[in-house]
Motif scaffolding. Structure first.
Motif, PDB file in Angstrom:
ATOM      1  N   VAL A  78       1.035  -1.090  -0.053  1.00 48.80           N
ATOM      2  CA  VAL A  78      -0.066  -0.062   0.109  1.00 48.80           C
ATOM      3  C   VAL A  78       0.853   1.363   0.035  1.00 48.80           C
ATOM      4  O   VAL A  78       0.647   2.272  -0.735  1.00 48.80           O
ATOM      5  CB  VAL A  78      -0.840   0.132   1.309  1.00 48.80           C
ATOM      6  CG1 VAL A  78      -1.492   1.199   1.282  1.00 48.80           C
ATOM      7  CG2 VAL A  78      -2.043  -1.050   1.285  1.00 48.80           C
ATOM      8  N   GLY A  79       1.936   1.483   0.934  1.00 45.41           N
ATOM      9  CA  GLY A  79       2.778   2.447   1.056  1.00 45.41           C
ATOM     10  C   GLY A  79       3.426   2.498   2.400  1.00 45.41           C
ATOM     11  O   GLY A  79       3.486   1.368   3.138  1.00 45.41           O
ATOM     12  N   LEU A  80       4.030   3.593   2.615  1.00 47.95           N
ATOM     13  CA  LEU A  80       4.922   3.888   3.593  1.00 47.95           C
ATOM     14  C   LEU A  80       4.322   4.801   4.756  1.00 47.95           C
ATOM     15  O   LEU A  80       3.793   5.875   4.131  1.00 47.95           O
ATOM     16  CB  LEU A  80       6.237   4.412   3.302  1.00 47.95           C
ATOM     17  CG  LEU A  80       7.577   3.940   4.122  1.00 47.95           C
ATOM     18  CD1 LEU A  80       7.821   2.811   4.117  1.00 47.95           C
ATOM     19  CD2 LEU A  80       8.661   4.912   3.756  1.00 47.95           C
ATOM     20  N   GLY A  81       4.564   4.501   5.986  1.00 50.68           N
ATOM     21  CA  GLY A  81       4.177   5.573   6.968  1.00 50.68           C
ATOM     22  C   GLY A  81       5.170   6.870   6.929  1.00 50.68           C
ATOM     23  O   GLY A  81       6.515   6.400   6.963  1.00 50.68           O
ATOM     24  N   VAL A  82       4.434   7.928   6.938  1.00 50.62           N
ATOM     25  CA  VAL A  82       5.485   9.082   6.575  1.00 50.62           C
ATOM     26  C   VAL A  82       4.944  10.123   7.671  1.00 50.62           C
ATOM     27  O   VAL A  82       3.635  10.180   8.053  1.00 50.62           O
ATOM     28  CB  VAL A  82       5.480   9.728   5.155  1.00 50.62           C
ATOM     29  CG1 VAL A  82       6.041   8.616   4.107  1.00 50.62           C
ATOM     30  CG2 VAL A  82       4.252  10.192   4.708  1.00 50.62           C
ATOM     31  N   VAL A  83       5.848  11.255   7.727  1.00 45.45           N
ATOM     32  CA  VAL A  83       5.493  12.485   8.629  1.00 45.45           C
ATOM     33  C   VAL A  83       4.670  13.519   7.734  1.00 45.45           C
ATOM     34  O   VAL A  83       5.373  14.166   6.797  1.00 45.45           O
ATOM     35  CB  VAL A  83       6.434  13.086   9.305  1.00 45.45           C
ATOM     36  CG1 VAL A  83       6.088  14.177  10.049  1.00 45.45           C
ATOM     37  CG2 VAL A  83       7.303  12.039  10.011  1.00 45.45           C
ATOM     38  N   LYS A  84       3.299  13.902   8.064  1.00 45.78           N
ATOM     39  CA  LYS A  84       2.885  14.797   7.445  1.00 45.78           C
ATOM     40  C   LYS A  84       2.665  16.111   8.304  1.00 45.78           C
ATOM     41  O   LYS A  84       2.084  16.328   9.358  1.00 45.78           O
ATOM     42  CB  LYS A  84       1.211  14.635   6.933  1.00 45.78           C
ATOM     43  CG  LYS A  84       0.701  15.564   6.051  1.00 45.78           C
ATOM     44  CD  LYS A  84      -0.820  14.860   5.908  1.00 45.78           C
ATOM     45  CE  LYS A  84      -1.591  16.131   5.101  1.00 45.78           C
ATOM     46  NZ  LYS A  84      -1.669  17.187   5.897  1.00 45.78           N
ATOM     47  N   LYS A  85       3.501  17.264   7.749  1.00 47.57           N
ATOM     48  CA  LYS A  85       3.339  18.384   8.616  1.00 47.57           C
ATOM     49  C   LYS A  85       2.069  19.159   8.626  1.00 47.57           C
ATOM     50  O   LYS A  85       1.380  18.998   7.632  1.00 47.57           O
ATOM     51  CB  LYS A  85       4.663  19.180   8.113  1.00 47.57           C
ATOM     52  CG  LYS A  85       5.915  18.690   8.127  1.00 47.57           C
ATOM     53  CD  LYS A  85       7.278  19.869   7.839  1.00 47.57           C
ATOM     54  CE  LYS A  85       8.273  19.260   8.124  1.00 47.57           C
ATOM     55  NZ  LYS A  85       9.599  20.292   7.956  1.00 47.57           N
ATOM     56  N   GLY A  86       1.845  20.018   9.802  1.00 48.31           N
ATOM     57  CA  GLY A  86       0.457  20.524   9.860  1.00 48.31           C
ATOM     58  C   GLY A  86       0.614  21.967   9.085  1.00 48.31           C
ATOM     59  O   GLY A  86       1.530  22.224   8.485  1.00 48.31           O
ATOM     60  N   GLY A  87      -0.751  22.561   9.327  1.00 47.10           N
ATOM     61  CA  GLY A  87      -0.718  23.773   8.711  1.00 47.10           C
ATOM     62  C   GLY A  87      -0.204  24.798   9.354  1.00 47.10           C
ATOM     63  O   GLY A  87       1.130  25.020   9.859  1.00 47.10           O
ATOM     64  N   GLY A  88      -0.991  25.750   9.905  1.00 47.95           N
ATOM     65  CA  GLY A  88      -0.535  26.863  10.612  1.00 47.95           C
ATOM     66  C   GLY A  88       0.056  26.471  12.085  1.00 47.95           C
ATOM     67  O   GLY A  88       0.738  27.103  12.818  1.00 47.95           O
ATOM     68  N   SER A  89      -0.601  25.436  12.609  1.00 47.29           N
ATOM     69  CA  SER A  89      -0.280  24.919  13.970  1.00 47.29           C
ATOM     70  C   SER A  89       1.145  24.417  14.114  1.00 47.29           C
ATOM     71  O   SER A  89       1.770  24.425  15.237  1.00 47.29           O
ATOM     72  CB  SER A  89      -1.475  23.885  14.306  1.00 47.29           C
ATOM     73  OG  SER A  89      -1.351  22.723  13.508  1.00 47.29           O
ATOM     74  N   GLY A  90       1.526  23.909  12.795  1.00 44.21           N
ATOM     75  CA  GLY A  90       2.962  23.106  13.134  1.00 44.21           C
ATOM     76  C   GLY A  90       2.905  21.726  13.394  1.00 44.21           C
ATOM     77  O   GLY A  90       4.064  21.221  13.426  1.00 44.21           O
ATOM     78  N   GLN A  91       1.798  21.319  13.671  1.00 47.48           N
ATOM     79  CA  GLN A  91       1.777  20.054  14.330  1.00 47.48           C
ATOM     80  C   GLN A  91       2.020  19.117  13.203  1.00 47.48           C
ATOM     81  O   GLN A  91       1.449  19.290  12.197  1.00 47.48           O
ATOM     82  CB  GLN A  91       0.442  19.860  15.020  1.00 47.48           C
ATOM     83  CG  GLN A  91       0.405  20.563  16.192  1.00 47.48           C
ATOM     84  CD  GLN A  91      -1.074  20.147  16.914  1.00 47.48           C
ATOM     85  OE1 GLN A  91      -1.928  19.555  16.661  1.00 47.48           O
ATOM     86  NE2 GLN A  91      -0.833  20.481  18.324  1.00 47.48           N
ATOM     87  N   ALA A  92       2.562  18.001  13.480  1.00 45.36           N
ATOM     88  CA  ALA A  92       2.832  16.914  12.422  1.00 45.36           C
ATOM     89  C   ALA A  92       1.800  15.580  12.936  1.00 45.36           C
ATOM     90  O   ALA A  92       1.546  15.576  13.849  1.00 45.36           O
ATOM     91  CB  ALA A  92       4.082  16.454  12.323  1.00 45.36           C
ATOM     92  N   ALA A  93       1.575  15.010  11.881  1.00 44.55           N
ATOM     93  CA  ALA A  93       0.819  13.439  11.927  1.00 44.55           C
ATOM     94  C   ALA A  93       1.481  12.417  11.061  1.00 44.55           C
ATOM     95  O   ALA A  93       1.941  12.662  10.126  1.00 44.55           O
ATOM     96  CB  ALA A  93      -0.726  13.762  11.587  1.00 44.55           C
ATOM     97  N   THR A  94       1.167  11.273  11.482  1.00 42.36           N
ATOM     98  CA  THR A  94       1.664  10.109  10.622  1.00 42.36           C
ATOM     99  C   THR A  94       0.575   9.781   9.818  1.00 42.36           C
ATOM    100  O   THR A  94      -0.571   9.335  10.173  1.00 42.36           O
ATOM    101  CB  THR A  94       2.335   9.054  11.393  1.00 42.36           C
ATOM    102  OG1 THR A  94       3.061   9.471  12.258  1.00 42.36           O
ATOM    103  CG2 THR A  94       2.676   7.814  10.522  1.00 42.36           C
ATOM    104  N   VAL A  95       0.940   9.334   8.489  1.00 38.03           N
ATOM    105  CA  VAL A  95       0.039   8.985   7.438  1.00 38.03           C
ATOM    106  C   VAL A  95       0.621   7.827   6.569  1.00 38.03           C
ATOM    107  O   VAL A  95       1.742   7.918   6.629  1.00 38.03           O
ATOM    108  CB  VAL A  95      -0.694   9.992   6.762  1.00 38.03           C
ATOM    109  CG1 VAL A  95      -1.524  11.126   7.465  1.00 38.03           C
ATOM    110  CG2 VAL A  95       0.332  10.829   5.574  1.00 38.03           C
ATOM    111  N   VAL A  96      -0.245   6.900   5.896  1.00 33.74           N
ATOM    112  CA  VAL A  96       0.154   6.184   4.938  1.00 33.74           C
ATOM    113  C   VAL A  96       0.312   6.774   3.385  1.00 33.74           C
ATOM    114  O   VAL A  96      -0.853   7.106   3.183  1.00 33.74           O
ATOM    115  CB  VAL A  96      -0.419   4.884   4.850  1.00 33.74           C
ATOM    116  CG1 VAL A  96       0.181   3.861   3.776  1.00 33.74           C
ATOM    117  CG2 VAL A  96      -0.417   4.457   6.354  1.00 33.74           C
ATOM    118  N   LEU A  97       1.272   7.025   2.991  1.00 35.53           N
ATOM    119  CA  LEU A  97       1.758   7.574   1.709  1.00 35.53           C
ATOM    120  C   LEU A  97       1.647   6.459   0.577  1.00 35.53           C
ATOM    121  O   LEU A  97       2.325   5.476   0.508  1.00 35.53           O
ATOM    122  CB  LEU A  97       2.862   8.534   1.552  1.00 35.53           C
ATOM    123  CG  LEU A  97       3.099   9.288   0.288  1.00 35.53           C
ATOM    124  CD1 LEU A  97       2.082  10.376   0.310  1.00 35.53           C
ATOM    125  CD2 LEU A  97       4.449   9.971   0.225  1.00 35.53           C
TER     126      LEU A  97
END
Length: 260
Positions: A218-237
């Motif tokens: 399916v893909g790899l777990g990656v770090v997705k950077k947030g918007g104005g908050s600057g928070q990051a989350a992990t998603v599967v790309l």
């Protein structure tokens, strides 16, 4: 009062639903075992040592060696896919924004640990910070480079998922557990369409190798950077994004053999 015939019908319906749930669970458990057996040798450990140097007003104030541990997926001969932020983490972001303070990082070494525990020198050959993807190549000049061999995961098949679809995670544990391979089953909780398609699955960490129940990558777990908050989350790309970079990564890998 409910009639006996109505009660019997409800009980029968409940038994059928329960049996259906147990069957579905048994199916995904069986599928996950097969996915694990077929792909565990393609998911390997990455170790590194990063030197962090903090300077204040042009003078070195502190130097520290930071160990790096991640995992990667073999996607071509001597070529591995990894989450860029797991091997090049952002260190001291807030500190580095203070006047007069500068932070420099330099990867001192990278090694790939295969399924048997053997270590191989590796080099970062390509990365895309926006996608949080990177390609590592086994260093052809490494002492035992010719001995490296691992099954290749096909990036071209891919998989299109929806909410509540099951996915299979294949991972490697740390050094204390002798890098043993592990497996777990998760579900897609959300599908993100923009700016690029990705999947949210609870329990998926950056660098995780995610497969469909049918065995396709399916893909790899990656770090997705947030918007104005600057928070990051992990998603599967999805793997298609890594597939687009694969040709360039192969050229970079081949170029290592030509270097003096």
């Amino acid at each position: 009062m409910m009639k006996p015939t109505q009660l019997m019908k409800l009980s029968a319906a409940g038994l059928v639903c329960g049996f259906g749930s147990m069957t579905a669970f048994a199916d995904i458990k069986s599928d996950a075992k097969e996915v694990f057996e077929n792909n565990q040798s393609s998911v390997l450990t990455v170790k590194g040592l990063m030197k962090v140097e903090v300077s204040m007003n042009g003078q070195v104030a502190q130097t520290k060696d930071v160990p790096i541990t991640s995992q990667a997926v073999v996607v071509d001969k001597g070529l591995l896919l990894v989450s860029y932020r797991t091997i090049m983490p952002e260190v001291g972001t807030n500190v580095g924004q203070q006047p007069g303070i500068k932070i420099d990082t330099n990867m001192q070494e990278l090694k790939v640990v295969d399924a048997s525990g053997d270590e191989f020198d590796a080099k970062l050959v390509l990365h895309d910070e926006a996608l949080d993807l990177a390609y590592l190549a086994i260093d052809p000049k490494g002492e035992n480079a010719g001995d490296f061999s691992a099954p290749i995961v096909d990036l071209s098949k891919g998989a299109s998922l929806s909410q509540l679809d099951d996915v299979v995670l294949v991972n490697r544990h740390g050094e204390s557990l002798r890098y043993v391979a592990g497996v777990s089953v998760k579900q897609v909780s959300a599908v993100i369409e923009k700016p690029r398609k990705s999947y949210v699955c609870s329990g998926v960490r950056p660098g995780a190798a995610v497969f469909g129940a049918n065995g396709d990558f399916v893909g790899l777990g990656v770090v997705k950077k947030g918007g104005g908050s600057g928070q990051a989350a992990t998603v599967v790309l999805p793997s298609k994004y890594a597939q687009k970079l694969l040709g360039q990564a192969k050229e970079k890998r081949d170029g290592l053999s030509k270097e003096a």
